[in-house]
Design a protein around this motif. Structure first.
Motif, PDB file in Angstrom:
ATOM      1  N   LEU A 150      33.270  55.975  43.180  1.00 52.52           N
ATOM      2  CA  LEU A 150      32.813  56.657  41.962  1.00 52.52           C
ATOM      3  C   LEU A 150      31.651  55.909  41.320  1.00 52.52           C
ATOM      4  N   LEU A 151      31.737  54.591  41.276  1.00 54.28           N
ATOM      5  CA  LEU A 151      30.641  53.806  40.686  1.00 54.28           C
ATOM      6  C   LEU A 151      29.354  53.960  41.489  1.00 54.28           C
ATOM      7  N   LYS A 152      29.488  54.078  42.798  1.00 58.21           N
ATOM      8  CA  LYS A 152      28.295  54.281  43.639  1.00 58.21           C
ATOM      9  C   LYS A 152      27.645  55.624  43.304  1.00 58.21           C
ATOM     10  N   LEU A 153      28.474  56.656  43.103  1.00 61.81           N
ATOM     11  CA  LEU A 153      27.947  57.966  42.709  1.00 61.81           C
ATOM     12  C   LEU A 153      27.263  57.898  41.338  1.00 61.81           C
ATOM     13  N   MET A 154      27.688  56.922  40.530  1.00 66.87           N
ATOM     14  CA  MET A 154      27.131  56.725  39.179  1.00 66.87           C
ATOM     15  C   MET A 154      25.944  55.763  39.180  1.00 66.87           C
ATOM     16  N   ASN A 155      25.539  55.313  40.341  1.00 64.48           N
ATOM     17  CA  ASN A 155      24.427  54.357  40.482  1.00 64.48           C
ATOM     18  C   ASN A 155      24.821  52.948  40.004  1.00 64.48           C
ATOM     19  N   ASN A 156      26.088  52.602  40.200  1.00 64.38           N
ATOM     20  CA  ASN A 156      26.596  51.233  40.011  1.00 64.38           C
ATOM     21  C   ASN A 156      26.220  50.583  38.666  1.00 64.38           C
ATOM     22  N   PRO A 157      26.689  51.155  37.557  1.00 63.17           N
ATOM     23  CA  PRO A 157      26.352  50.570  36.249  1.00 63.17           C
ATOM     24  C   PRO A 157      26.871  49.144  36.074  1.00 63.17           C
ATOM     25  N   HIS A 158      27.991  48.814  36.718  1.00 61.63           N
ATOM     26  CA  HIS A 158      28.591  47.476  36.566  1.00 61.63           C
ATOM     27  C   HIS A 158      27.718  46.372  37.132  1.00 61.63           C
ATOM     28  N   LYS A 159      26.823  46.746  38.036  1.00 61.77           N
ATOM     29  CA  LYS A 159      25.939  45.739  38.654  1.00 61.77           C
ATOM     30  C   LYS A 159      24.871  45.248  37.672  1.00 61.77           C
ATOM     31  N   LYS A 160      24.730  45.938  36.570  1.00 64.82           N
ATOM     32  CA  LYS A 160      23.694  45.592  35.586  1.00 64.82           C
ATOM     33  C   LYS A 160      24.271  44.800  34.406  1.00 64.82           C
ATOM     34  N   LEU A 161      25.503  44.331  34.545  1.00 65.11           N
ATOM     35  CA  LEU A 161      26.193  43.671  33.427  1.00 65.11           C
ATOM     36  C   LEU A 161      26.708  42.287  33.807  1.00 65.11           C
ATOM     37  N   LYS A 162      26.927  41.448  32.783  1.00 65.77           N
ATOM     38  CA  LYS A 162      27.560  40.132  32.960  1.00 65.77           C
ATOM     39  C   LYS A 162      28.942  40.187  32.308  1.00 65.77           C
ATOM     40  N   PHE A 163      29.889  39.410  32.847  1.00 61.74           N
ATOM     41  CA  PHE A 163      31.277  39.539  32.416  1.00 61.74           C
ATOM     42  C   PHE A 163      31.992  38.208  32.200  1.00 61.74           C
ATOM     43  N   ILE A 164      32.950  38.238  31.262  1.00 55.29           N
ATOM     44  CA  ILE A 164      34.092  37.331  31.279  1.00 55.29           C
ATOM     45  C   ILE A 164      35.244  38.199  31.773  1.00 55.29           C
ATOM     46  N   HIS A 165      35.867  37.812  32.877  1.00 58.03           N
ATOM     47  CA  HIS A 165      36.934  38.629  33.467  1.00 58.03           C
ATOM     48  C   HIS A 165      38.265  37.942  33.214  1.00 58.03           C
ATOM     49  N   ILE A 166      39.224  38.667  32.617  1.00 63.76           N
ATOM     50  CA  ILE A 166      40.487  38.069  32.187  1.00 63.76           C
ATOM     51  C   ILE A 166      41.670  38.772  32.825  1.00 63.76           C
ATOM     52  N   ALA A 167      42.514  37.983  33.525  1.00 62.61           N
ATOM     53  CA  ALA A 167      43.757  38.492  34.105  1.00 62.61           C
ATOM     54  C   ALA A 167      44.906  37.597  33.663  1.00 62.61           C
ATOM     55  N   GLY A 168      46.124  38.098  33.775  1.00 65.25           N
ATOM     56  CA  GLY A 168      47.299  37.324  33.392  1.00 65.25           C
ATOM     57  C   GLY A 168      48.407  38.261  32.980  1.00 65.25           C
ATOM     58  N   THR A 169      49.566  37.719  32.641  1.00 65.18           N
ATOM     59  CA  THR A 169      50.697  38.545  32.205  1.00 65.18           C
ATOM     60  C   THR A 169      50.702  38.693  30.690  1.00 65.18           C
ATOM     61  N   ASN A 170      50.583  37.581  29.987  1.00 65.22           N
ATOM     62  CA  ASN A 170      50.599  37.588  28.519  1.00 65.22           C
ATOM     63  C   ASN A 170      49.368  36.857  27.987  1.00 65.22           C
ATOM     64  N   GLY A 171      48.905  37.288  26.817  1.00 67.56           N
ATOM     65  CA  GLY A 171      47.785  36.600  26.178  1.00 67.56           C
ATOM     66  C   GLY A 171      46.413  37.107  26.567  1.00 67.56           C
TER      67      GLY A 171
END
Length: 422
Positions: free
Chosen positions: A28-49
């Motif tokens: 889907l993102l490829k069909l959208m011309n990959n908007p996420h490729k133009k951004l910088k991120f802090i990526h957060i995973a975990g169970t709590n917090g």
């Protein structure tokens, strides 16, 4: 398409369910011309917090003058709060416009995206169109196969407190869940972790080694509480002294330590964030439903705690902020939670249990929960209607009593609405 129509489309039955894999999101993102490729991120995973850490990080970056996107879930009050820029929710007009843009692309796919995958793609498009400097991106419930994990190496990946939750999707042991969460660690990245146990740290260290990623452990040994009240807490973290955090609880101090390690990582990478920005961000952060004081006279506290680690943290907060008090506990829970055990840490604080039903298809009936809790010999009643339960809890507590509400984040909006209408 109106905002109402957009949300109806997003939440339509055909999207329901959780299917592992990144293929649909990537397509889907490829069909959208990959908007996420133009951004910088802090990526957060975990169970709590995750949410609290994301909120603190976002607030500090906003104070530093960066146009900051924030993507979180679930929503407590309305759909739009799941994606914000500089603290402002996506507008109905922009949500409608972006959904209308994405709908024909999603409909053209042979393997339709899930609801969460679709929402993630809407968020990426929203942040890209608004030229965000950085996006604080919270995973849904996983890591490796979470739809947010389509991004390239983020500025920093953060692993918060990891515990047992969503075991039907993520694994039956802490080790299995940790491996899943570690899926957000990318090649040559920067990683910050919340130290949980020797077992989880070993897994995180091994994955970082495999990915040639740098690893920083939040320094809990040099984290010291100075004072606290129901207004917030003052603490020292490493060389930073007399920081004030508006969020309550020892676990929030640990989340703040994790956040500060992530911010320090950004500073080393060249992001311009001052000590004043950090102090102001921590002082002003707000995260609804986390030991939140919703009313006084009686004191009415709302907490979204819904798994064993959350309840343990809640129990510690009760001891710290409400010592020697007996509470009217207003509670409801989803049927897939371990409700037979989850209430044990708070039994000794309860004067009365009032059971209600979260507005969710997976809700546990109030009568069933009341049946389970009444075995404790603590007075227990059940109400199908949330507003009836809130009214009963407030009346039972009286003007000088305390109501503590917890069990499911899905109840919070209805509870606050009921409080406003008392």
């Amino acid at each position: 398409m109106t905002a109402k129509e957009a949300i109806q489309y997003i939440e339509s039955v055909s999207w329901k369910g959780s299917k592992p894999g990144l293929e649909r999101t990537e397509e889907l993102l490829k069909l959208m011309n990959n908007p996420h490729k133009k951004l910088k991120f802090i990526h957060i995973a975990g169970t709590n917090g995750k949410g609290s850490t994301a909120a603190m990080s976002s607030e500090i970056l906003i104070k530093a003058g960066y146009k900051t996107g924030l993507y979180t879930s679930p929503c407590l009050y309305r759909f739009n709060e799941r994606m914000k820029i500089n603290g402002e929710e996506i507008s109905d007009d922009e949500l409608s416009e972006i959904t209308e843009f994405i709908k024909p692309l999603a409909d053209s796919m042979e393997d339709s995206p899930t609801e969460f995958e679709l929402v993630s793609c809407i968020a990426f498009e929203y942040f890209m169109r608004n030229k965000c400097d950085i996006v604080v991106l919270e995973t849904g419930m996983g890591g490796a196969l979470d739809s947010t994990n389509v991004i390239d190496t983020p500025e920093v990946a953060v692993l918060t407190n990891i515990g047992l939750d969503h075991t039907d999707f993520l694994g039956n042991t802490i080790e299995e869940i940790t491996k899943t969460k570690c899926g957000i660690i990318k090649e040559n990245g920067n990683v910050v972790i919340y130290p949980v146990s020797a077992e989880t740290e070993k897994i995180e260290e091994n994955v970082c080694r495999e990915k040639n990623a740098s690893l920083i452990k939040a320094d809990f040994e040099n984290l010291h509480l100075i004072s606290h009240s129901l207004e917030g807490q003052t603490f020292t973290c490493g060389k930073r002294e007399n920081l004030f955090l508006s969020l309550l609880g020892n676990h929030q101090l640990k989340n703040a330590s994790v956040t500060l390690s992530a911010i320090d990582t950004l500073i080393k990478k060249g992001w311009k964030i001052s000590e004043e920005n950090i102090r102001e961000g921590l002082k002003n952060v707000h995260w609804a439903g986390r030991f939140e004081i919703a009313k006084k006279n009686p004191l009415f506290i709302i907490d979204g705690g819904h798994n064993p680690q959350c309840i343990e943290a809640l129990s510690e907060n009760i001891k710290t902020y409400l010592p020697n008090k007996k509470l009217v506990i207003l509670t409801g829970v989803l049927m897939d939670k371990d409700y037979e055990k989850m209430y044990l840490p708070v039994m000794s604080f309860a004067k009365e249990f009032i059971c209600i039903e979260p507005p969710n298809p997976r809700k546990l009936k109030a009568a069933k929960l009341a049946e389970v809790l009444s075995k404790s010999k603590i007075p227990t009643t059940g109400y199908e209607n949330i507003s009836d339960g809130v009214k009963a809890a407030v009346n039972s507590a009286g003007k000088n009593g305390i109501v503590l509400c917890f069990g499911s984040l899905y109840m919070i909006a209805d509870i606050k609405h009921a409080l406003e209408n008392l």
